[in-house]
Design a protein around this motif. Structure first.
Motif, PDB file in Angstrom:
ATOM      1  N   ARG A  88      86.526 -79.185 -27.501  1.00  0.00           N
ATOM      2  CA  ARG A  88      86.698 -80.100 -28.628  1.00  0.00           C
ATOM      3  C   ARG A  88      85.745 -81.294 -28.496  1.00  0.00           C
ATOM      4  O   ARG A  88      85.534 -81.803 -27.397  1.00  0.00           O
ATOM      5  CB  ARG A  88      88.140 -80.602 -28.700  1.00  0.00           C
ATOM      6  CG  ARG A  88      89.132 -79.525 -29.097  1.00  0.00           C
ATOM      7  CD  ARG A  88      90.530 -80.097 -29.224  1.00  0.00           C
ATOM      8  NE  ARG A  88      91.490 -79.097 -29.664  1.00  0.00           N
ATOM      9  CZ  ARG A  88      92.788 -79.344 -29.847  1.00  0.00           C
ATOM     10  NH1 ARG A  88      93.263 -80.554 -29.621  1.00  0.00           N
ATOM     11  NH2 ARG A  88      93.587 -78.371 -30.241  1.00  0.00           N
ATOM     12  N   ARG A  94      86.399 -87.795 -29.436  1.00  0.00           N
ATOM     13  CA  ARG A  94      86.803 -88.616 -30.582  1.00  0.00           C
ATOM     14  C   ARG A  94      87.870 -89.603 -30.127  1.00  0.00           C
ATOM     15  O   ARG A  94      88.561 -89.379 -29.123  1.00  0.00           O
ATOM     16  CB  ARG A  94      87.326 -87.756 -31.734  1.00  0.00           C
ATOM     17  CG  ARG A  94      88.548 -86.919 -31.415  1.00  0.00           C
ATOM     18  CD  ARG A  94      89.185 -86.362 -32.685  1.00  0.00           C
ATOM     19  NE  ARG A  94      88.278 -85.480 -33.394  1.00  0.00           N
ATOM     20  CZ  ARG A  94      88.282 -84.152 -33.250  1.00  0.00           C
ATOM     21  NH1 ARG A  94      89.118 -83.585 -32.399  1.00  0.00           N
ATOM     22  NH2 ARG A  94      87.457 -83.401 -33.945  1.00  0.00           N
ATOM     23  N   GLY A  95      87.986 -90.692 -30.856  1.00  0.00           N
ATOM     24  CA  GLY A  95      89.011 -91.689 -30.559  1.00  0.00           C
ATOM     25  C   GLY A  95      88.864 -92.269 -29.167  1.00  0.00           C
ATOM     26  O   GLY A  95      87.769 -92.596 -28.717  1.00  0.00           O
ATOM     27  N   THR A 149      86.581 -90.597 -24.934  1.00  0.00           N
ATOM     28  CA  THR A 149      85.127 -90.686 -25.136  1.00  0.00           C
ATOM     29  C   THR A 149      84.361 -89.562 -24.450  1.00  0.00           C
ATOM     30  O   THR A 149      83.192 -89.340 -24.766  1.00  0.00           O
ATOM     31  CB  THR A 149      84.603 -92.048 -24.636  1.00  0.00           C
ATOM     32  OG1 THR A 149      84.954 -92.214 -23.254  1.00  0.00           O
ATOM     33  CG2 THR A 149      85.209 -93.181 -25.440  1.00  0.00           C
ATOM     34  N   GLY A 203      85.768 -86.555 -24.551  1.00  0.00           N
ATOM     35  CA  GLY A 203      86.487 -85.397 -25.060  1.00  0.00           C
ATOM     36  C   GLY A 203      87.596 -85.026 -24.085  1.00  0.00           C
ATOM     37  O   GLY A 203      88.111 -85.882 -23.359  1.00  0.00           O
TER      38      GLY A 203
END
Length: 336
Positions: free
Chosen positions: A81, A84-85, A88, A90
């Motif tokens: 994946r 995100r958010g 940092t 993943g």
């Protein structure tokens, strides 16, 4: 003094070879999972029909193999994946968490088997050598095929290695069972079964400890096992125009993905950008580290002064770092 601030290497955008073969890895793991699941289901049916607790316990052992592969596949999906958010990097360390769980389950399963083996050494139950040998030989074939499938995946990934060690140790268990069954059939010595189990337990403990040690190093932000940070710092500070290297950190994001950050001081008048590119080239080609963040600044006159070893005021430039982390690597100023 001219300040060139933060200069970032290209590593954040570089691709990693492991990602290219992730789909192939998943296919090989899925093939191994199919083999193990089919054999496990057949073993449960035969065990119930024959009323054999030994066969049912073997099936339970294979269930842990299947669970380890499922865990590895789930971890691969999570690791793929995008970042995100707040994550940092993943979820790349999901694979390391999977390896740690696999290592721990190997140790726990080893402890349970050791207990059972000792109990059977003290009071050996009757062992039916024929069905035991037939099941063990079939199990060897299935586990050889499953181990071969997983070995085709990228075993430099601790996640894949964890699943591989589960299947490999199950293979050893079936080999031990087959040898013990032969001994029982030929000599009637029923304690051969728990003795063979204890040999397998020793192999399981070795594999489980190795997985926990390697995954633990990554969680504790240790340097890769093949990188000596002190030698690396000395190598960087020996480059032309480099005066000092401090705040040097090198760690692994996940298997095969190392990252490095450092504060580099260069001589007044030196080309900070050229120095950064030269250092990134050394890190890439000699250490395989492409994810780098190098802060490159000009050194002040204070840093260029020779200070006695151990002088607390000699560590780093207070204009840039209040409290440098780790050792300070200092080179000799280069004459112009």
């Amino acid at each position: 003094m001219s300040d060139h601030g933060h200069a970032h290497g290209p590593g954040g955008h570089a691709g990693h070879s492991h990602g290219v073969s992730a789909d192939a890895d998943r296919r090989w793991l899925a093939a191994a999972l199919s083999l193990i699941t089919v054999f496990m289901a057949a073993e449960v049916v035969v065990g119930i029909l024959a009323g054999s607790l030994a066969l049912l316990s073997d099936a339970a052992h294979m269930l842990t193999d299947a669970a380890s592969i499922v865990l590895a596949l789930v971890a691969m999906r999570l690791a793929a994946r995008p970042a995100r958010g707040g994550f940092t990097y993943g979820l790349k360390r999901a694979e390391i968490l999977s390896a740690q769980v696999n290592g721990l389950t190997l140790l726990l399963l080893g402890a349970w088997l050791a207990y059972e083996a000792v109990r059977r050494l003290i009071a050996p139950p009757h062992v039916a050598g024929g069905p035991m040998l037939a099941t063990a030989l079939t199990g060897i074939v299935v586990n050889v095929a499953a181990a071969w499938c997983i070995s085709k995946a990228n075993r430099t990934s601790l996640n894949v290695e964890g699943a591989y060690q589960h299947v490999l140790n199950d293979l050893f268990a079936f080999i031990g069972t087959a040898v013990a069954a032969l001994v029982v059939l030929l000599t009637g010595f029923e304690r051969a079964d728990p003795i063979a189990t204890l040999v397998v337990v020793a192999l399981m403990v070795k594999a489980g400890y190795g997985l926990l040690r390697d995954s633990g190093r990554i969680f504790l932000e240790a340097a890769p096992a093949d990188v000596d940070p002190d030698a690396l710092g000395d190598r960087l500070v020996a480059r032309p125009d480099v005066v000092e290297v401090h705040d040097l950190h090198v760690w692994q994001i996940t298997s095969g993905q190392a990252a490095l950050s450092a504060h580099i001081l260069v001589e007044p008048g030196g080309d900070c950008h050229a120095v950064r590119r030269a250092l990134e080239d050394v890190l890439h080609h000699d250490y395989g580290i492409t994810h780098t963040t190098l802060q490159v600044d000009h050194a002040s006159e204070r840093v260029l002064q020779v200070a006695p070893p151990g002088d607390p005021d000699s560590a780093g430039d207070p204009a840039h770092c209040e409290a440098p982390h780790g050792p300070v690597h200092r080179g000799e100023p280069h004459p112009h």
